[in-house]
Motif scaffolding. Structure first.
Motif, PDB file in Angstrom:
ATOM      1  N   ARG A 200       0.825  -1.128   0.085  1.00 50.05           N
ATOM      2  CA  ARG A 200      -0.127   0.054  -0.063  1.00 50.05           C
ATOM      3  C   ARG A 200       0.908   1.344  -0.033  1.00 50.05           C
ATOM      4  NH1 ARG A 200      -6.015  -0.652   2.591  1.00 50.05           N
ATOM      5  NH2 ARG A 200      -6.140  -2.885   2.439  1.00 50.05           N
ATOM      6  N   SER A 201       2.050   1.263  -0.492  1.00 53.49           N
ATOM      7  CA  SER A 201       2.831   2.402  -0.678  1.00 53.49           C
ATOM      8  C   SER A 201       2.287   3.365  -1.757  1.00 53.49           C
ATOM      9  CB  SER A 201       4.330   2.063  -0.676  1.00 53.49           C
ATOM     10  OG  SER A 201       4.686   1.388  -1.794  1.00 53.49           O
ATOM     11  N   ILE A 202       2.541   4.644  -1.643  1.00 52.45           N
ATOM     12  CA  ILE A 202       1.789   5.573  -2.431  1.00 52.45           C
ATOM     13  C   ILE A 202       2.726   6.388  -2.868  1.00 52.45           C
ATOM     14  CG2 ILE A 202       0.228   7.356  -2.569  1.00 52.45           C
ATOM     15  CD1 ILE A 202      -1.466   5.781  -0.620  1.00 52.45           C
ATOM     16  N   GLU A 203       2.691   6.762  -4.021  1.00 51.41           N
ATOM     17  CA  GLU A 203       3.471   8.055  -4.884  1.00 51.41           C
ATOM     18  C   GLU A 203       2.561   8.966  -5.284  1.00 51.41           C
ATOM     19  OE1 GLU A 203       7.073   4.923  -6.088  1.00 51.41           O
ATOM     20  OE2 GLU A 203       6.339   6.476  -7.654  1.00 51.41           O
ATOM     21  N   ILE A 204       2.703  10.310  -5.107  1.00 50.79           N
ATOM     22  CA  ILE A 204       1.984  11.328  -5.726  1.00 50.79           C
ATOM     23  C   ILE A 204       2.794  12.346  -6.196  1.00 50.79           C
ATOM     24  CG2 ILE A 204       0.131  13.044  -5.142  1.00 50.79           C
ATOM     25  CD1 ILE A 204      -0.980  10.729  -4.511  1.00 50.79           C
ATOM     26  N   VAL A 205       2.411  12.788  -7.522  1.00 52.03           N
ATOM     27  CA  VAL A 205       3.345  13.895  -8.015  1.00 52.03           C
ATOM     28  C   VAL A 205       3.043  15.245  -7.461  1.00 52.03           C
ATOM     29  CG1 VAL A 205       1.595  14.667  -9.728  1.00 52.03           C
ATOM     30  CG2 VAL A 205       3.828  14.696 -10.241  1.00 52.03           C
ATOM     31  N   ASP A 206       4.195  16.066  -7.303  1.00 49.19           N
ATOM     32  CA  ASP A 206       4.145  17.350  -6.478  1.00 49.19           C
ATOM     33  C   ASP A 206       3.101  18.081  -6.759  1.00 49.19           C
ATOM     34  OD1 ASP A 206       7.766  17.658  -6.118  1.00 49.19           O
ATOM     35  OD2 ASP A 206       6.393  16.040  -5.023  1.00 49.19           O
ATOM     36  N   SER A 207       2.569  18.139  -8.081  1.00 45.35           N
ATOM     37  CA  SER A 207       1.530  19.202  -8.567  1.00 45.35           C
ATOM     38  C   SER A 207       0.383  19.017  -7.757  1.00 45.35           C
ATOM     39  CB  SER A 207       1.554  19.169 -10.042  1.00 45.35           C
ATOM     40  OG  SER A 207       1.110  17.968 -10.599  1.00 45.35           O
ATOM     41  N   VAL A 208       0.164  17.896  -7.383  1.00 46.36           N
ATOM     42  CA  VAL A 208      -1.347  17.311  -6.823  1.00 46.36           C
ATOM     43  C   VAL A 208      -1.260  17.094  -5.310  1.00 46.36           C
ATOM     44  CG1 VAL A 208      -2.099  16.837  -9.180  1.00 46.36           C
ATOM     45  CG2 VAL A 208      -1.358  15.059  -7.342  1.00 46.36           C
ATOM     46  N   LYS A 209      -0.001  17.027  -4.762  1.00 41.43           N
ATOM     47  CA  LYS A 209      -0.006  16.630  -3.442  1.00 41.43           C
ATOM     48  C   LYS A 209      -0.804  17.613  -2.231  1.00 41.43           C
ATOM     49  CE  LYS A 209       4.468  14.147  -3.130  1.00 41.43           C
ATOM     50  NZ  LYS A 209       5.982  14.414  -2.675  1.00 41.43           N
ATOM     51  N   GLY A 210      -1.466  16.983  -1.616  1.00 41.67           N
ATOM     52  CA  GLY A 210      -2.318  17.642  -0.465  1.00 41.67           C
ATOM     53  C   GLY A 210      -3.714  17.806  -1.174  1.00 41.67           C
ATOM     54  N   ARG A 211      -3.763  17.460  -2.678  1.00 41.21           N
ATOM     55  CA  ARG A 211      -5.353  17.788  -3.070  1.00 41.21           C
ATOM     56  C   ARG A 211      -5.754  16.313  -3.716  1.00 41.21           C
ATOM     57  NH1 ARG A 211      -5.916  20.537  -7.635  1.00 41.21           N
ATOM     58  NH2 ARG A 211      -3.710  20.069  -8.401  1.00 41.21           N
ATOM     59  N   PHE A 212      -4.968  15.467  -4.136  1.00 38.54           N
ATOM     60  CA  PHE A 212      -5.342  14.222  -4.588  1.00 38.54           C
ATOM     61  C   PHE A 212      -4.977  13.153  -3.514  1.00 38.54           C
ATOM     62  CE2 PHE A 212      -5.356  15.460  -9.537  1.00 38.54           C
ATOM     63  CZ  PHE A 212      -6.111  16.362  -9.115  1.00 38.54           C
ATOM     64  N   SER A 213      -5.827  12.147  -3.735  1.00 43.97           N
ATOM     65  CA  SER A 213      -5.428  10.835  -2.784  1.00 43.97           C
ATOM     66  C   SER A 213      -5.766   9.437  -3.581  1.00 43.97           C
ATOM     67  CB  SER A 213      -5.760  10.995  -1.514  1.00 43.97           C
ATOM     68  OG  SER A 213      -7.214  11.023  -1.647  1.00 43.97           O
ATOM     69  N   ILE A 214      -4.854   8.581  -3.168  1.00 45.41           N
ATOM     70  CA  ILE A 214      -5.402   7.343  -4.010  1.00 45.41           C
ATOM     71  C   ILE A 214      -5.615   6.362  -3.070  1.00 45.41           C
ATOM     72  CG2 ILE A 214      -3.052   6.707  -4.269  1.00 45.41           C
ATOM     73  CD1 ILE A 214      -3.586   5.185  -6.874  1.00 45.41           C
ATOM     74  N   SER A 215      -6.686   5.498  -3.208  1.00 45.33           N
ATOM     75  CA  SER A 215      -7.233   4.628  -2.456  1.00 45.33           C
ATOM     76  C   SER A 215      -7.533   3.177  -3.123  1.00 45.33           C
ATOM     77  CB  SER A 215      -8.250   4.980  -1.375  1.00 45.33           C
ATOM     78  OG  SER A 215      -9.380   5.195  -2.174  1.00 45.33           O
ATOM     79  N   ARG A 216      -7.710   2.004  -2.477  1.00 46.36           N
ATOM     80  CA  ARG A 216      -8.213   0.979  -2.970  1.00 46.36           C
ATOM     81  C   ARG A 216      -9.334   0.240  -2.096  1.00 46.36           C
ATOM     82  NH1 ARG A 216      -3.685  -3.882  -2.169  1.00 46.36           N
ATOM     83  NH2 ARG A 216      -4.449  -4.469  -0.184  1.00 46.36           N
ATOM     84  N   ASP A 217     -10.191  -0.449  -2.786  1.00 48.25           N
ATOM     85  CA  ASP A 217     -11.117  -1.318  -2.248  1.00 48.25           C
ATOM     86  C   ASP A 217     -10.775  -2.938  -2.437  1.00 48.25           C
ATOM     87  OD1 ASP A 217     -13.370  -3.103  -1.572  1.00 48.25           O
ATOM     88  OD2 ASP A 217     -14.651  -1.398  -1.304  1.00 48.25           O
ATOM     89  N   HIS A 218      -9.990  -3.437  -1.882  1.00 53.27           N
ATOM     90  CA  HIS A 218      -9.633  -5.025  -2.267  1.00 53.27           C
ATOM     91  C   HIS A 218     -10.714  -5.813  -2.530  1.00 53.27           C
ATOM     92  CE1 HIS A 218      -7.005  -8.564  -2.282  1.00 53.27           C
ATOM     93  NE2 HIS A 218      -6.188  -7.823  -2.483  1.00 53.27           N
ATOM     94  N   VAL A 219     -11.775  -5.747  -1.652  1.00 51.66           N
ATOM     95  CA  VAL A 219     -12.716  -6.715  -1.882  1.00 51.66           C
ATOM     96  C   VAL A 219     -13.576  -6.425  -3.085  1.00 51.66           C
ATOM     97  CG1 VAL A 219     -15.199  -7.336  -1.045  1.00 51.66           C
ATOM     98  CG2 VAL A 219     -13.290  -6.815   0.533  1.00 51.66           C
ATOM     99  N   LYS A 220     -13.940  -5.039  -3.489  1.00 51.24           N
ATOM    100  CA  LYS A 220     -14.506  -4.848  -4.616  1.00 51.24           C
ATOM    101  C   LYS A 220     -13.468  -4.760  -5.955  1.00 51.24           C
ATOM    102  CE  LYS A 220     -18.154  -2.041  -2.376  1.00 51.24           C
ATOM    103  NZ  LYS A 220     -18.803  -0.597  -2.576  1.00 51.24           N
ATOM    104  N   ASN A 221     -12.327  -4.922  -5.608  1.00 52.89           N
ATOM    105  CA  ASN A 221     -11.304  -4.953  -6.869  1.00 52.89           C
ATOM    106  C   ASN A 221     -11.340  -3.509  -7.570  1.00 52.89           C
ATOM    107  OD1 ASN A 221      -9.290  -6.675  -7.031  1.00 52.89           O
ATOM    108  ND2 ASN A 221      -9.665  -7.190  -8.897  1.00 52.89           N
ATOM    109  N   MET A 222     -11.462  -2.326  -6.803  1.00 52.78           N
ATOM    110  CA  MET A 222     -11.564  -1.052  -7.216  1.00 52.78           C
ATOM    111  C   MET A 222     -10.445  -0.135  -6.870  1.00 52.78           C
ATOM    112  SD  MET A 222     -14.298  -0.606  -9.107  1.00 52.78           S
ATOM    113  CE  MET A 222     -14.869   0.995  -9.001  1.00 52.78           C
TER     114      MET A 222
END
Length: 123
Positions: free
Chosen positions: A56-78
């Motif tokens: 679950r390590s995450i990388e975010i580009v600097d231009s969107v840090k603090g505004r965008f986030s990424i997540s997953r739902d393992h059960v729903k495969n989303m």
């Protein structure tokens, strides 16, 4: 058959929010990293975020840090990307993509791509 399908794009005013979804079929998330890319008209494709699902390590580009986030739902495969405080420069086609095991830099081609979803930030 391995497939990624994006949804959730649309037209939003500056300062607004959207949540993009990436539905994965045929993938075992433990063995793939899922990334979001975007491409604005006349510009090169840009990696925005990436989640290495094994830890679950995450990388975010600097231009969107603090505004965008990424997540997953393992059960729903989303996989999701929450986008807040959107700016006109965030406009573009957003794609989810799959790398084997880990995230890579923008010059590495993912193994699989979705069809893309348009995000337009405009008043």
């Amino acid at each position: 058959q391995l497939q990624l399908v994006e949804s959730g794009g649309g037209l939003v005013q500056p300062g607004g929010s959207l949540r993009l979804s990436c539905a994965l079929s045929g993938f075992n998330l433990d063995y793939y990293a899922i990334a979001w890319f975007r491409q604005a008209p006349g510009k090169e494709r840009e990696g925005v975020s990436c989640m290495k699902n094994s830890d679950r390590s995450i990388e975010i580009v600097d231009s969107v840090k603090g505004r965008f986030s990424i997540s997953r739902d393992h059960v729903k495969n989303m996989v999701y990307m929450e986008m807040n405080r959107l700016k006109p420069e965030d406009t573009g086609v957003y794609y989810c993509a799959a790398f084997p095991i880990q995230c890579y830099s923008d010059d590495v081609e993912p193994d699989y791509w979705g069809q893309g979803t348009q995000v337009t930030v405009s008043s």
